[in-house]
Write an enzyme that holds these catalytic residues in place. Structure first.
Site, PDB file in Angstrom:
ATOM      1  CB  CYS A   2      -0.894   0.213   1.094  1.00  0.00           C
ATOM      2  SG  CYS A   2      -1.962  -1.385   1.326  1.00  0.00           S
ATOM      3  NE  ARG A  27       4.655   1.732  -0.038  1.00  0.00           N
ATOM      4  CZ  ARG A  27       5.447   1.462   0.609  1.00  0.00           C
ATOM      5  NH1 ARG A  27       6.869   1.536   0.478  1.00  0.00           N
ATOM      6  NH2 ARG A  27       5.298   1.120   1.990  1.00  0.00           N
ATOM      7  CD1 TRP A  74       0.146  -5.899  -3.067  1.00  0.00           C
ATOM      8  CD2 TRP A  74      -0.201  -6.746  -1.089  1.00  0.00           C
ATOM      9  NE1 TRP A  74       0.409  -7.408  -3.088  1.00  0.00           N
ATOM     10  CE2 TRP A  74       0.442  -7.929  -1.859  1.00  0.00           C
ATOM     11  CE3 TRP A  74      -0.417  -6.815   0.221  1.00  0.00           C
ATOM     12  CZ2 TRP A  74       0.579  -9.079  -1.431  1.00  0.00           C
ATOM     13  CZ3 TRP A  74      -0.259  -8.398   0.886  1.00  0.00           C
ATOM     14  CH2 TRP A  74       0.295  -9.273   0.062  1.00  0.00           C
ATOM     15  CG  ASN A 100       1.861   0.948   4.195  1.00  0.00           C
ATOM     16  OD1 ASN A 100       2.837   1.294   4.173  1.00  0.00           O
ATOM     17  ND2 ASN A 100       1.731  -0.095   3.965  1.00  0.00           N
ATOM     18  N   GLY A 101      -0.344  -0.632   6.213  1.00  0.00           N
ATOM     19  CA  GLY A 101      -0.094  -1.705   7.493  1.00  0.00           C
ATOM     20  C   GLY A 101      -0.894  -2.458   7.866  1.00  0.00           C
ATOM     21  CD  GLU A 486      16.992 -12.781  -8.332  1.00  0.00           C
ATOM     22  OE1 GLU A 486      16.446 -13.260  -7.305  1.00  0.00           O
ATOM     23  OE2 GLU A 486      16.334 -11.853  -8.746  1.00  0.00           O
ATOM     24  CE  LYS A 490      13.774 -11.157 -10.240  1.00  0.00           C
ATOM     25  NZ  LYS A 490      13.931 -10.178  -9.261  1.00  0.00           N
ATOM     26  CD  GLU A 493       9.914 -11.555  -8.436  1.00  0.00           C
ATOM     27  OE1 GLU A 493       9.712 -11.069  -7.229  1.00  0.00           O
ATOM     28  OE2 GLU A 493      10.937 -11.241  -9.082  1.00  0.00           O
ATOM     29  CG  HIS A 509      18.987 -36.647  -5.939  1.00  0.00           C
ATOM     30  ND1 HIS A 509      19.472 -37.764  -5.671  1.00  0.00           N
ATOM     31  CD2 HIS A 509      20.267 -35.804  -6.037  1.00  0.00           C
ATOM     32  CE1 HIS A 509      20.754 -37.693  -5.399  1.00  0.00           C
ATOM     33  NE2 HIS A 509      21.354 -36.835  -5.755  1.00  0.00           N
ATOM     34  CE  LYS A 608      11.731  -2.728  -5.916  1.00  0.00           C
ATOM     35  NZ  LYS A 608      12.299  -4.030  -6.626  1.00  0.00           N
TER      36      LYS A 608
HETATM   37  C1  G6P Z   1       9.009  -8.335  -2.162  1.00  0.00           C
HETATM   38  C2  G6P Z   1       9.744  -7.698  -3.698  1.00  0.00           C
HETATM   39  C3  G6P Z   1      10.949  -8.649  -3.954  1.00  0.00           C
HETATM   40  C4  G6P Z   1      12.125  -8.518  -2.811  1.00  0.00           C
HETATM   41  C5  G6P Z   1      11.440  -9.042  -1.607  1.00  0.00           C
HETATM   42  C6  G6P Z   1      12.181  -8.478  -0.431  1.00  0.00           C
HETATM   43  O1  G6P Z   1       8.777  -9.832  -2.640  1.00  0.00           O
HETATM   44  O2  G6P Z   1       8.683  -8.128  -4.562  1.00  0.00           O
HETATM   45  O3  G6P Z   1      11.703  -8.023  -5.062  1.00  0.00           O
HETATM   46  O4  G6P Z   1      13.077  -9.266  -3.083  1.00  0.00           O
HETATM   47  O5  G6P Z   1      10.104  -8.368  -1.140  1.00  0.00           O
HETATM   48  O6  G6P Z   1      12.390  -7.304  -0.132  1.00  0.00           O
HETATM   49  P1  G6P Z   1      13.507  -6.369   0.430  1.00  0.00           P
HETATM   50  O7  G6P Z   1      13.193  -5.044   0.280  1.00  0.00           O
HETATM   51  O8  G6P Z   1      13.649  -6.761   1.712  1.00  0.00           O
HETATM   52  O9  G6P Z   1      14.638  -6.887  -0.386  1.00  0.00           O
END
Ligand code: G6P
Length: 613
Positions: A2, A27, A74, A100-101, A486, A490, A493, A509, A608
């Site tokens: 949010c 956000r 969100w 937000n929270g 990673e 990606k 996501e 395995h 994010k």
């Molecule tokens: C969310 C974001 C990711 C990020 C993760 C951890 O899931 O979408 O891109 O890696 O949070 O966030 P941070 O800000 O702690 O790296």
């Protein structure tokens, strides 16, 4: 999760709030809403993206409003819907809030309020909070600021809120615990944002609220800052922000993610700047002053989430190799609930792009009870994690807007390498020759990244070829294993294709059972390390009809002969290679998602900055 925006001052506020919400859309983007105040309060909400809300704001009167609060959501409590969208108003219609929270004890408060006759029109915890403030205000016959202070002392949870009372339309009251909140100040104009990006065009003077702080932004009295627990007035530490608006705009790229991928050669320079001296020495002052903590460390414990967790895993490999200190990586969300064994000779290293991730913050709070040394690695300057730790470093990647992290991962990984090298050298675990060799490579890293990015056309072709695949496997060994994880993250996501990252040798395995002609396997097979073992893994995949996309070192001949598609990276030092090998995988995911017309910068259900559990 949010984003909140607000304004009170001498200028029309509608445009600022809408533009600000767009900047904070990273956000959350399930729904959006705005309250604008002129002769009365106008409340507008819409499901989905900000432009849906914008379409509802054509009424001329709204252009005159000099006060307003806005929200991009969100969803946590209640589905994304019109009624669950913020701002929420109190039963009397006097008070408006954006939040937000999460208010954890909202159900018990709601029950009490229902008994007192309050009605609820949404499923949100926020609507409970605004009615609690109303009730406190009524019972105690106090103004909004005082009511807020009393109410906040009875809620459990996390919040950044902005509250407005139409009975006193000269002020907005904001407060923070756990979730971030920034106030921009310019003469008699106050700007509110979950981060400063909404107001960078208007002012660089910024006050970040700390936990347990509230501020009354008054047209008559200016800004009054208080601690809402102790009720004491606090001196304001207004900072002059250093970043520019261009850093949070797309600059001609189709998506923020693409811009951020192509920005990496510059980000690498920024991360290195001032940290590698001309005489080929690494200098982190935070390491210099705390080297004993590392020297005496039992072990290093990285705590993080998501992409930051992958960078931490690479960090574990680097620290064990170069500094020879036992290291382990923990998911913050698991660590915080696991009754972990921590002692005061441990060094805890929280890693976070945003510096606001709720699970990582909670893990820090838990660790603090055992008094270890806390060394943070963050991107956002002044973020909660950077303030909650004893010392640390910033990765200097600049604002990252695309929800899928790219440049932050590269800079986190680079900083891990530099820190472990610095510590290893200081502790006598790395000899002069190795030290210089790696530093020489780090100094060339930006050029290497540029070279890899020049491969974009080839990567785009590969993306086109595989865009309809339903599943992907990513394999890597050693330093390239975190890159496999990673790369897979990606892809899932942003393209919604199922992808798994695996240590290449573990394939036999389990995942090998999945391999057939429809299963592309991305293999990170750079020279050195376990290269020859990887060659065997590639053979095993080919023998089962799998399609192999291999990331190889320039000049490779062996894998070239057997793989279906090849992405070459420059011939770099083994420890530097994973940082470079990750970049083409970012592009591969990007182009696949773009071919599939996905919402790249704001993938469904993601945010994010995850400021809730
Ligand atoms: C969310 C974001 C990711 C990020 C993760 C951890 O899931 O979408 O891109 O890696 O949070 O966030 P941070 O800000 O702690 O790296």
């Amino acid at each position: 999760m949010c984003g909140i925006v607000g304004y009170i001052g001498e200028n029309p506020s509608k445009e600022f709030i809408i533009d600000g919400l767009k900047k904070l859309e990273y956000r959350g983007y399930d729904s959006a809403g705005i309250m604008l105040y002129t002769d009365k309060a106008y409340l507008k909400k819409a499901k989905g993206k900000i432009y849906n809300l914008e379409n509802k704001l054509s009424e001329k009167k709204l252009n005159n409003a000099k006060i307003g609060i806005g929200h991009t959501r969100w969803a946590t409590h209640g589905i994304p819907s019109f009624s669950n969208s913020h701002p929420h108003k109190s039963n009397s219609g006097d008070l408006y809030i954006v939040h937000n929270g999460i208010i954890e004890n909202y159900e018990s408060i709601k029950e009490i309020l229902i008994k007192k006759g309050y009605k609820f029109y949404s499923d949100t915890d926020t609507e409970v909070l605004i009615n609690l403030i109303e009730e406190v205000k009524k019972v105690n016959k106090v103004k909004l600021g005082k009511a807020l202070k009393i109410a906040l002392n009875s809620v459990i949870g996390a919040f950044a809120i902005a509250v407005f009372d139409i009975k006193n339309p000269h002020e907005i009251v904001v407060a923070k615990l756990g979730s971030p909140l920034a106030i921009g100040i310019e003469n008699k104009n106050f700007y509110i944002g979950s981060d400063p990006s909404p107001f960078l065009n208007f002012t660089k003077r910024c006050l970040y609220l700390n936990d347990n702080e509230m501020a009354i932004l008054s047209m008559k009295k200016g800004l009054i800052l208080r601690n809402f627990i102790t009720d004491s007035v606090i001196n304001q530490k207004v900072e002059n922000l250093k970043f520019e608006i261009e850093q949070v705009e797309k600059g001609g790229y189709k998506h923020f993610m693409l811009k951020e991928i192509f920005e990496q050669p510059k980000n690498i320079i920024d991360a290195i700047r001032g940290r590698i001296l001309d005489d080929y020495k690494i200098k982190f002052s935070s390491i210099e002053s705390h080297i004993d903590k590392f020297k005496n460390a039992n072990r290093l414990i990285f705590i993080s989430c998501g992409t930051s967790w992958h960078a931490s895993l690479l960090g574990e490999y680097y620290f064990e190799e170069l500094a020879r200190i036992p290291a382990g990586v923990e998911y913050a969300s698991e660590f915080r609930y696991r009754n972990p064994i921590i002692n005061e000779n441990d060094v805890i290293i929280p890693v976070s792009q945003s510096g606001e991730t709720a699970d990582t913050l909670a893990a820090i709070k838990l660790a603090k009870q055992f008094n270890p040394f806390l060394f943070g690695i963050c991107n956002v300057v002044g973020s909660s994690i950077s303030r909650e730790t004893d010392s640390g470093v910033y990765i200097h990647a600049g604002p990252e807007i695309g929800v899928a992290s790219t440049k932050a991962f590269t800079c986190q990984s680079l900083i891990m390498l530099m820190l472990s090298l610095d510590i290893g050298y200081r502790l006598g675990k790395v000899n002069d020759e190795k030290y210089k060799q790696i530093i020489t490579e780090i100094k060339k890293l930006s050029r290497y990244a540029k070279k890899v990015l020049e491969e974009f056309d080839n990567i785009k072709k590969i993306a086109k070829k595989y865009k309809n695949a339903k599943n992907f496997l990513y394999l890597g060994r050693g330093y390239n294993f975190p890159i496999a994880l990673e790369g897979a993250l990606k892809l899932k996501e942003i393209s919604y294709i199922h992808a798994e990252g695996y240590p290449a040798a573990e394939m036999k395995h389990g995942p090998i059972a999945l391999i057939d002609k429809n299963m592309p396997v991305v293999v990170i097979a750079t020279k050195k390390g376990s290269y020859h073992k990887i060659v065997s893994n590639v053979m095993e995949i080919k023998a089962r009809g799998g399609k192999v996309i291999a990331v190889v070192t320039k000049g490779d001949t062996e894998i070239k002969k057997i793989a279906d598609d090849i992405i070459e990276i420059p011939d770099v030092e083994e420890l530097v290679a994973p940082i470079i090998a990750n970049i083409p995988l970012q592009l591969l995911s990007y182009y696949i998602a773009d071919f599939k017309k996905c919402e790249i910068d704001q993938p469904r259900n993601l945010a994010k900055s995850v400021t809730v559990e």
